[in-house]
Write a protein that holds these residues in place. Sequence first.
Motif, PDB file in Angstrom:
ATOM      1  N   ALA A   7       0.286  -8.759   5.185  1.00  0.00           N
ATOM      2  CA  ALA A   7      -0.507  -8.551   3.979  1.00  0.00           C
ATOM      3  C   ALA A   7       0.422  -8.404   2.781  1.00  0.00           C
ATOM      4  O   ALA A   7       1.507  -7.828   2.896  1.00  0.00           O
ATOM      5  CB  ALA A   7      -1.370  -7.308   4.119  1.00  0.00           C
ATOM      6  N   PRO A   8       0.013  -8.915   1.627  1.00  0.00           N
ATOM      7  CA  PRO A   8       0.847  -8.737   0.438  1.00  0.00           C
ATOM      8  C   PRO A   8       0.961  -7.255   0.084  1.00  0.00           C
ATOM      9  O   PRO A   8       0.068  -6.471   0.395  1.00  0.00           O
ATOM     10  CB  PRO A   8       0.098  -9.512  -0.646  1.00  0.00           C
ATOM     11  CG  PRO A   8      -1.299  -9.626  -0.154  1.00  0.00           C
ATOM     12  CD  PRO A   8      -1.231  -9.602   1.338  1.00  0.00           C
ATOM     13  N   SER A  33      -2.914  -6.106 -12.860  1.00  0.00           N
ATOM     14  CA  SER A  33      -2.951  -4.908 -13.693  1.00  0.00           C
ATOM     15  C   SER A  33      -4.139  -4.036 -13.314  1.00  0.00           C
ATOM     16  O   SER A  33      -5.178  -4.533 -12.873  1.00  0.00           O
ATOM     17  CB  SER A  33      -3.015  -5.288 -15.172  1.00  0.00           C
ATOM     18  OG  SER A  33      -4.208  -5.970 -15.463  1.00  0.00           O
ATOM     19  N   VAL A  34      -3.950  -2.736 -13.492  1.00  0.00           N
ATOM     20  CA  VAL A  34      -5.010  -1.767 -13.241  1.00  0.00           C
ATOM     21  C   VAL A  34      -5.033  -0.807 -14.430  1.00  0.00           C
ATOM     22  O   VAL A  34      -4.021  -0.166 -14.727  1.00  0.00           O
ATOM     23  CB  VAL A  34      -4.766  -0.952 -11.945  1.00  0.00           C
ATOM     24  CG1 VAL A  34      -5.969  -0.065 -11.649  1.00  0.00           C
ATOM     25  CG2 VAL A  34      -4.459  -1.859 -10.770  1.00  0.00           C
ATOM     26  N   ILE A  88      -1.866  10.236  -5.208  1.00  0.00           N
ATOM     27  CA  ILE A  88      -0.967   9.314  -4.529  1.00  0.00           C
ATOM     28  C   ILE A  88      -1.784   8.071  -4.206  1.00  0.00           C
ATOM     29  O   ILE A  88      -2.847   8.158  -3.597  1.00  0.00           O
ATOM     30  CB  ILE A  88      -0.366   9.937  -3.265  1.00  0.00           C
ATOM     31  CG1 ILE A  88       0.511  11.134  -3.661  1.00  0.00           C
ATOM     32  CG2 ILE A  88       0.435   8.898  -2.485  1.00  0.00           C
ATOM     33  CD1 ILE A  88       1.059  11.915  -2.499  1.00  0.00           C
ATOM     34  N   TYR A  89      -1.275   6.946  -4.657  1.00  0.00           N
ATOM     35  CA  TYR A  89      -1.974   5.670  -4.511  1.00  0.00           C
ATOM     36  C   TYR A  89      -1.178   4.779  -3.565  1.00  0.00           C
ATOM     37  O   TYR A  89      -0.188   4.168  -3.978  1.00  0.00           O
ATOM     38  CB  TYR A  89      -2.123   4.999  -5.886  1.00  0.00           C
ATOM     39  CG  TYR A  89      -2.937   5.820  -6.861  1.00  0.00           C
ATOM     40  CD1 TYR A  89      -4.273   5.534  -7.089  1.00  0.00           C
ATOM     41  CD2 TYR A  89      -2.376   6.897  -7.544  1.00  0.00           C
ATOM     42  CE1 TYR A  89      -5.033   6.289  -7.976  1.00  0.00           C
ATOM     43  CE2 TYR A  89      -3.116   7.660  -8.423  1.00  0.00           C
ATOM     44  CZ  TYR A  89      -4.446   7.356  -8.641  1.00  0.00           C
ATOM     45  OH  TYR A  89      -5.190   8.108  -9.510  1.00  0.00           O
ATOM     46  N   LEU A  94      -3.713   0.337  -4.266  1.00  0.00           N
ATOM     47  CA  LEU A  94      -3.444  -0.187  -5.606  1.00  0.00           C
ATOM     48  C   LEU A  94      -3.877  -1.650  -5.725  1.00  0.00           C
ATOM     49  O   LEU A  94      -4.495  -2.052  -6.704  1.00  0.00           O
ATOM     50  CB  LEU A  94      -1.961  -0.076  -5.964  1.00  0.00           C
ATOM     51  CG  LEU A  94      -1.450   1.311  -6.328  1.00  0.00           C
ATOM     52  CD1 LEU A  94       0.068   1.289  -6.442  1.00  0.00           C
ATOM     53  CD2 LEU A  94      -2.081   1.792  -7.612  1.00  0.00           C
ATOM     54  N   LEU A  95      -3.551  -2.436  -4.705  1.00  0.00           N
ATOM     55  CA  LEU A  95      -3.931  -3.848  -4.728  1.00  0.00           C
ATOM     56  C   LEU A  95      -5.448  -4.003  -4.696  1.00  0.00           C
ATOM     57  O   LEU A  95      -6.000  -4.878  -5.366  1.00  0.00           O
ATOM     58  CB  LEU A  95      -3.274  -4.599  -3.577  1.00  0.00           C
ATOM     59  CG  LEU A  95      -1.755  -4.731  -3.658  1.00  0.00           C
ATOM     60  CD1 LEU A  95      -1.228  -5.488  -2.461  1.00  0.00           C
ATOM     61  CD2 LEU A  95      -1.321  -5.387  -4.962  1.00  0.00           C
ATOM     62  N   SER A  96      -6.133  -3.159  -3.953  1.00  0.00           N
ATOM     63  CA  SER A  96      -7.598  -3.250  -3.924  1.00  0.00           C
ATOM     64  C   SER A  96      -8.184  -2.878  -5.287  1.00  0.00           C
ATOM     65  O   SER A  96      -9.154  -3.494  -5.736  1.00  0.00           O
ATOM     66  CB  SER A  96      -8.192  -2.370  -2.819  1.00  0.00           C
ATOM     67  OG  SER A  96      -8.112  -1.003  -3.127  1.00  0.00           O
TER      68      SER A  96
END
Length: 100
Positions: A7-8, A33-34, A88-89, A94-96
């Motif tokens: 997975a990336p 970006s988020v 904590i991410y 984060l990708l989701s």
Amino acid sequence: MTITLVAPTVTDYEVSADLSTLLVRTTEGDALSVPAEKLRLSCKCAHCTRARFDDRFPEAFPAIAITEIGDLGYGLNISFSDGHNRGIYPKPYLLSLAGR
């Protein structure tokens, strides 16, 4: 022949100049970006989880800024301008949040 699917994941990150967005790069070369507000609203720390359970969690964090990032290897510890620094991410999370 063996095919291994991986997975990336996040390989690099930075905060936008105005502190309003987390920019991440992935192993696949994507730049995502988020928004800081989305990150703050998505915090899953015990404090925020309890606040949601007690119906005390804000519906919005207007003008929230990212003030610091700690790299934990498996994820990022992100601090915000409202003083919150417990989130904590994990990198897959984060990708989701970035829609990946």
